[in-house]
Enzyme design. Structure first.
Site, PDB file in Angstrom:
ATOM      1  N   ASP A 187     -10.928  -9.876  82.216  1.00 53.71           N
ATOM      2  CA  ASP A 187      -9.659 -10.864  82.949  1.00 53.71           C
ATOM      3  C   ASP A 187      -9.181 -11.613  81.540  1.00 53.71           C
ATOM      4  OD1 ASP A 187     -12.115 -11.904  82.005  1.00 53.71           O
ATOM      5  OD2 ASP A 187     -11.476 -13.863  82.101  1.00 53.71           O
ATOM      6  N   ASP A 220      -7.398 -10.237  74.276  1.00 52.58           N
ATOM      7  CA  ASP A 220      -8.577 -10.317  74.789  1.00 52.58           C
ATOM      8  C   ASP A 220      -9.013 -10.199  76.264  1.00 52.58           C
ATOM      9  OD1 ASP A 220     -10.435 -11.848  74.699  1.00 52.58           O
ATOM     10  OD2 ASP A 220      -9.078 -13.797  74.460  1.00 52.58           O
ATOM     11  N   GLU A 278     -14.675 -14.568  82.018  1.00 52.91           N
ATOM     12  CA  GLU A 278     -15.751 -14.801  80.527  1.00 52.91           C
ATOM     13  C   GLU A 278     -14.186 -16.245  79.985  1.00 52.91           C
ATOM     14  OE1 GLU A 278     -14.907 -15.137  76.366  1.00 52.91           O
ATOM     15  OE2 GLU A 278     -13.582 -14.760  77.561  1.00 52.91           O
ATOM     16  N   HIS A 326      -4.460 -15.804  73.481  1.00 51.60           N
ATOM     17  CA  HIS A 326      -4.213 -16.819  74.932  1.00 51.60           C
ATOM     18  C   HIS A 326      -2.566 -17.396  73.951  1.00 51.60           C
ATOM     19  CE1 HIS A 326      -8.855 -17.905  75.289  1.00 51.60           C
ATOM     20  NE2 HIS A 326      -8.021 -16.710  75.350  1.00 51.60           N
TER      21      HIS A 326
END
Ligand SMILES: [Zn+2]
Length: 418
Positions: free
Chosen positions: A92, A153, A187, A391
């Site tokens: 994810d 990520d 996660e 992010h």
């Protein structure tokens, strides 16, 4: 065993192409759905990975109903009895920014100048944003188009593992013991190990979910939650003298007693903190929630003792006030478990150096899935995936990191067979 030039070229090609393929699949997780996995679209990537693992000779490849992918690679001939290891990455991406229609941009031979984005003219990425860019001058760098995150990520972690799997498949001289690969959902919303099948994992694992090349994370926070409830006494404010006990007013005075310099915005490196993250209430009842973080459990225990003392002092000062204090342990510093198996750290540290990288053995000011696995009996340090500024819209990865990640995995497997 040596990773020759031809293999390095393969790792670079495979790492890059697979990364570009994986980031096109939207796998954003969502804290709000209450389902498992939190979003169905994570199955799209999971099913693709199942196919790819099957093509590369893995056995017992499955995706379960909770969207966990598992696959086993048998050991090279003669190494069947060596210690099995697990390689873990998450599928994810963070809900903090959109992960839909990611259009990567490759900036060839990065020249050190500010990077601009085709779909977001107001956004620039500079060396001030990310001092690491200085080191990456001359390398090819991948960014998003500025309207989404990139997804390094942790799709860079998956790409590194898959590139290594291609190399094992193509070059039998790259010896290894039994390997289990595990790709997890959710996660980013803290659910990456909730439904993991511990029976499918070997005794020792590694997550590939760290930052820049060379990183090996072996410590994380010892983490607690403190919930403080204030029970007051309400009366008409016009007739309240010596009777009213205003819970929310007192709660705010209580919060003001927490040392300001021990807050997230005033701490770094090994320093711990109190973080007030929720507060609400009225005259009758008020509730505040703190998270307590430190690398030493005893320092967190000292914070809890301080909160207990405040409770006693406040209950004495305000007659009729009742304070209820509750502490929950969220996760532990994984070093406690890793220190019992120093070889797990050592073999990873060596692998990073063998891949010609500068080893940066460090700590995470947060938690990892590996920390949760470590506490449940499977020591699991965290190795870099190669991305930077996770992010965010400015997330990027230097392409050589994808090759280096795969090299580290090949050396790691080698180090475990001795
Ligand atoms: Zn991650």
């Amino acid at each position: 065993m040596e990773i020759i030039k031809e293999m390095q070229a393969l790792l670079l090609e495979e790492g890059k192409n697979r990364f570009l393929k994986y980031i096109k699949i939207d796998t954003t997780s969502d804290e709000g759905t209450g389902t498992f996995p939190s979003t169905k679209k994570q199955f799209d990537l999971g099913k693709l990975l199942v196919e790819e693992l099957n093509d590369l000779g893995f056995e017992k490849v499955v995706i379960d109903e909770n969207c966990f992918v598992y696959g086993d690679l048998l050991a090279s001939k003669g190494y069947e009895k060596t210690q099995p290891i697990g390689l873990i990455a998450h599928m994810d991406t963070s809900p903090s920014e959109s992960g839909t229609n990611i259009e990567p941009v490759i900036h060839e031979k990065y020249n050190g100048k500010p990077i601009k984005y085709p779909k977001n003219p107001d956004l620039t990425l500079t060396i001030e944003d990310s001092p690491l860019l200085e080191k990456f001058k001359g390398m090819d760098i991948i960014t998003s188009s500025g309207d989404t995150l990139l997804g390094a990520d942790d799709k860079a972690g998956i790409a590194g593992i898959m590139a290594a799997a291609v190399a094992w498949h193509k070059y039998p001289e790259l010896k290894h013991g039994p390997i289990t690969v595990c790709f997890t959902p959710d996660e980013e919303i803290g659910q990456g190990t909730t439904k993991i099948n511990m029976d499918r994992l070997p005794e020792f694992c590694y997550t590939f979910d760290g930052g820049e090349m060379g990183e090996l994370e072996i410590e994380c926070f010892d983490a607690w939650k403190a919930t403080i409830t204030f029970n007051g006494i309400s009366v008409h404010p016009g007739y309240a003298k010596n009777i009213m006990v205003n819970a929310i007013d007192i709660a705010s005075r209580f919060v003001a007693q927490i040392p300001e310099d021990e807050s997230p915005q005033h701490t770094e490196n090994r320093e711990g903190f109190y973080h007030l993250y929720a507060m609400d209430g009225n005259c009758v009842k008020a509730k505040t929630v703190f998270i307590l973080r430190d690398f030493e459990k005893k320092n967190n225990e000292a914070k809890m003792v301080y909160l207990e003392k405040l409770k006693t002092a406040f209950e004495e000062r305000y007659r009729g006030l009742k304070i209820n204090l509750e502490f929950d342990h969220s996760y532990e510093n994984m070093i406690v478990y890793l220190e019992e198996h120093p070889e797990v750290i050592q073999k990873a540290a060596e692998a990073i150096k063998m891949a010609d990288l500068e080893l940066n053995q460090t700590l995470i000011r947060g938690g990892t899935d590996g920390a949760r696995l470590s506490a449940r009996g499977i020591p699991t340090p965290n190795i870099f995936a190669g991305g930077v500024l996770f992010h965010s819209l400015k997330e990027y990865i230097p392409i050589p990191a994808l090759q280096k990640s795969a090299e580290v995995i090949l050396y790691l497997a080698k180090n475990w067979i001795g």
